[in-house]
Write a protein that holds these residues in place. Structure first.
Motif, PDB file in Angstrom:
ATOM      1  N   LYS A 319       0.827  -1.200   0.000  1.00 42.22           N
ATOM      2  CA  LYS A 319       0.000   0.000   0.000  1.00 42.22           C
ATOM      3  C   LYS A 319       0.864   1.254   0.000  1.00 42.22           C
ATOM      4  CE  LYS A 319      -3.652   2.408   2.530  1.00 42.22           C
ATOM      5  NZ  LYS A 319      -2.926   3.687   2.487  1.00 42.22           N
ATOM      6  N   ASN A 322       2.153   1.752  -3.435  1.00 38.85           N
ATOM      7  CA  ASN A 322       1.079   2.205  -4.321  1.00 38.85           C
ATOM      8  C   ASN A 322       0.784   3.695  -4.089  1.00 38.85           C
ATOM      9  OD1 ASN A 322      -0.230   0.900  -6.409  1.00 38.85           O
ATOM     10  ND2 ASN A 322      -2.152   0.728  -5.298  1.00 38.85           N
ATOM     11  N   ASP A 323       0.774   4.094  -2.826  1.00 37.84           N
ATOM     12  CA  ASP A 323       0.528   5.500  -2.503  1.00 37.84           C
ATOM     13  C   ASP A 323       1.659   6.388  -3.014  1.00 37.84           C
ATOM     14  OD1 ASP A 323      -1.779   4.710  -1.270  1.00 37.84           O
ATOM     15  OD2 ASP A 323      -0.956   4.745   0.763  1.00 37.84           O
ATOM     16  N   TYR A 327      -1.064   3.715  -8.894  1.00 32.98           N
ATOM     17  CA  TYR A 327      -1.595   2.378  -9.155  1.00 32.98           C
ATOM     18  C   TYR A 327      -0.957   1.720 -10.375  1.00 32.98           C
ATOM     19  CZ  TYR A 327      -4.373   3.993 -13.117  1.00 32.98           C
ATOM     20  OH  TYR A 327      -4.755   4.476 -14.328  1.00 32.98           O
ATOM     21  N   ARG A 406      -2.168   3.570   7.700  1.00 29.67           N
ATOM     22  CA  ARG A 406      -3.616   3.562   7.502  1.00 29.67           C
ATOM     23  C   ARG A 406      -4.323   4.524   8.465  1.00 29.67           C
ATOM     24  NH1 ARG A 406      -5.054  -0.673   4.197  1.00 29.67           N
ATOM     25  NH2 ARG A 406      -3.430  -2.261   3.878  1.00 29.67           N
TER      26      ARG A 406
END
Length: 466
Positions: A319, A322-323, A327, A406
Motif C-alpha cells: 500500500k 502504491n501511494d 496504481y 492507515r
C-alpha cells in the motif's frame, strides 16, 4: 492415376510387382511417408544446389582471375607504352634544352617503367617471363645515357644513337603489345568458359528441378489420397472446438500420427473446457484464476484425499508503494510478482500444481508437501532481487520510502517483501477448504509480523527468513 493403373494391371505380373513396390509405402506412418518424400526431394535439391554452387564457384574464380589479373595486366601494358614514349620525349627534350628538370623527368619515367615491369611480373603466369622486357629497357636507358655524354656534338648523337634508340623502343613496344594481346586472348577464352559453364549449369538445373517437381507431386498425391478422409474428420473436430463444443468430437482411431493428433484434440478440448470455466473467474490484471477456481481446485484435492500444500502469498508494504508511485506502477509489480510465482512453480512444481490470484497483492499456490519449500525459497529469492528495481533511484539509495500509515501517521516504510503462509495436510485432516483458508490467513498475519521475506508452515515455526 497410380491406383487406376494397378487396377488395370491386376492379375498381371507387372501389376503384382507395382503393388509390391507401392504397398509398403502406403502402410508407412505419415511421418515416414513425408520424410521419405522430403528425403527424395531434398536429395535432388542438394544435388542441384551443389552443382549450381560449384558452377558459380568456378565462374567466380574465373571472374576473379579476369578482374584481378587479366584486366590489370592489359591496363598496365597500356600504361607501359605511354611511360616508354614519355621517357623518350623527356630524353630528347633534355638533349635539346639541356635542362636538369627534363633529366629528372626522364629518370622518373625510367623508375616508373621498372615498377610497371614488376607489376606485370606478379600478374603473368608462372611459365612466362619479363626478363626480355626488363633487360631491353635497361639497354634502352643506357643508349640514352651514352648519348647524353655527347651533347656537345648533336650530329654524332643523332647518327650513332638515334637509330639504336628507335630500334630498341620498337622491340620493347612489340614485347608489351605481345603481353597485351595475350591478356586479351586470355580474357576472351575465360569469357567463353564462363558462358559454357553458365549454360550447362542452367540446363542441368532445369532438368533436375523438373525431376524434383514431378517427384514431389507424385509423393504429395500418394500421401494426400491416403490421409484426406482422416483430415476431414479432424477438420470437423476443429470446427466443433472453435464453436465452443468440446464433447463428442469426431475421433480417428488409427495408430499413427493422425490418431495421436485426434487424441491430442480430445485432451485439448478437455483442457479448453477447463480453461474456459477458469477464464470467467480469472483476474483481468494477471490472467490467473480467481477465488472460485481456487476453491474448486482445493475442494477436488481434498475430496480425492491428495497431499496438499496450500500457500497464501501477500506483499508487505504494498500500500505504501502504491501511494508513493501510483496504481500503474503498483499493477506492474503485481504482474511481475505473478510471473515470479509462475516461473518458480514451473521450475520446481508439477503440471498439476495450481497458481491463483485472489485479488490485489494476494496470491495462492496449491502444490504438494514435498515441493513447496523449493517453490517458496525461489519466490523469495527472486522477489527480493527484483523489487528494488521498481523504486526510484533516490528511494533506492535511501533503502526506504516515506508515507502515511492507515491511520494517517507519517512513517518510514522499508522496501516491499513477501510473506508466505503454508498449510499442509501432512499432520492434520481438513474436512473442507474453509478450514485451510482460515488457518492460512492466520498464518499469513504471523508471517507479516516477521521482518523481511519469509514463509512459515502451519506448525507456526519459522522456516526461512531473509
Amino acid at each position: 492415376m497410380i491406383k487406376l493403373y494397378i487396377m488395370y494391371a491386376e492379375g498381371t505380373e507387372k501389376g503384382f510387382m507395382l503393388r509390391t513396390i507401392i504397398s509398403p509405402f502406403l502402410h508407412l506412418s505419415i511421418a515416414s511417408k513425408m520424410l521419405l518424400g522430403y528425403f527424395l526431394v531434398s536429395v535432388i535439391t542438394i544435388i542441384i544446389a551443389v552443382y549450381v554452387l560449384s558452377s558459380l564457384e568456378r565462374i567466380n574464380r574465373i571472374n576473379n582471375s579476369i578482374v584481378n589479373k587479366t584486366v590489370p595486366l592489359m591496363n598496365t601494358a597500356e600504361r607501359m607504352e605511354d611511360t616508354l614514349l614519355s621517357q623518350e620525349l623527356y630524353g630528347r627534350r633534355y638533349v635539346i634544352l639541356k635542362s636538369p628538370e627534363m633529366l629528372d623527368l626522364f629518370l622518373k619515367k625510367n623508375e616508373e617503367f621498372d615498377l610497371q615491369v614488376k607489376e606485370i611480373e606478379r600478374m603473368l603466369p608462372k611459365d612466362l617471363s619479363v626478363e626480355l622486357l626488363a633487360s631491353g629497357h635497361i639497354e634502352y636507358k643506357n643508349l640514352f645515357v651514352e648519348g647524353f655524354k655527347h651533347l656537345e656534338d648533336p650530329s654524332l648523337l643523332a647518327k650513332k644513337y638515334d637509330r639504336a634508340i628507335k630500334k630498341k623502343q620498337k622491340e620493347l613496344i612489340e614485347l608489351i603489345e605481345k603481353i597485351s594481346i595475350g591478356a586479351r586472348r586470355d580474357q576472351n577464352e575465360k569469357t567463353l568458359i564462363i558462358t559454357s559453364i553458365g549454360t550447362m549449369a542452367f540446363r542441368t538445373a532445369i532438368v533436375l528441378c523438373v525431376l524434383g517437381i514431378l517427384l514431389g507431386i507424385g509423393t504429395a498425391m500418394l500421401i494426400t489420397r491416403n490421409i484426406a478422409g482422416l483430415i476431414t474428420k479432424l477438420k470437423l473436430a476443429t470446427k466443433q472446438i472453435s464453436e465452443g463444443s468440446f464433447d463428442n468430437l469426431p475421433r480417428v482411431w488409427n495408430q499413427d500420427e493422425l490418431g495421436d493428433l485426434s487424441r491430442s484434440f480430445g485432451e485439448m478440448a478437455n483442457r479448453l473446457k477447463r480453461l474456459e470455466e477458469m477464464s470467467l473467474d480469472a483476474s483481468p490484471l494477471t490472467r490467473l484464476p480467481g477465488g472460485v477456481s481456487i476453491e474448486s481446485v482445493l475442494k477436488k484435492s481434498l475430496d480425492a484425499d491428495l497431499p496438499i500444500a496450500f500457500c497464501l502469498l501477500d506483499m508487505d508494504n504494498f500500500k505504501a508503494f502504491n501511494d508513493r508511485y501510483g496504481y500503474a506502477r503498483g499493477n506492474e509489480i503485481i504482474k511481475r510478482t505473478a510471473r515470479i510465482i509462475e516461473e518458480a512453480v514451473s521450475q520446481y512444481g508439477t503440471e498439476e500444481d495450481f497458481v491463483g490470484h485472489i485479488g490485489g497483492d494476494d496470491f495462492v499456490i496449491i502444490s504438494t508437501p514435498d515441493r513447496y519449500s523449493s517453490i517458496c525459497t525461489t519466490i523469495i529469492e527472486i522477489f527480493d532481487r527484483v523489487v528494488p528495481d521498481f523504486y526510484d533511484m533516490e528511494d533506492r539509495q535511501k533503502g526506504y520510502i516515506a508515507g502515511r500509515s492507515r491511520q494517517g501517521e507519517e512513517m518510514v516504510f522499508p522496501f516491499m517483501t513477501i510473506s508466505i503462509a503454508v498449510v499442509t495436510n501432512q499432520t492434520r485432516k481438513f474436512s473442507n477448504y474453509i478450514q485451510i483458508g482460515e488457518l492460512s490467513a492466520e498464518l499469513k498475519e504471523y508471517a507479516k509480523s516477521i521482518p523481511g521475506s519469509v514463509y512459515v508452515v502451519d506448525q507456526r515455526r519459522r522456516i526461512s527468513e531473509d
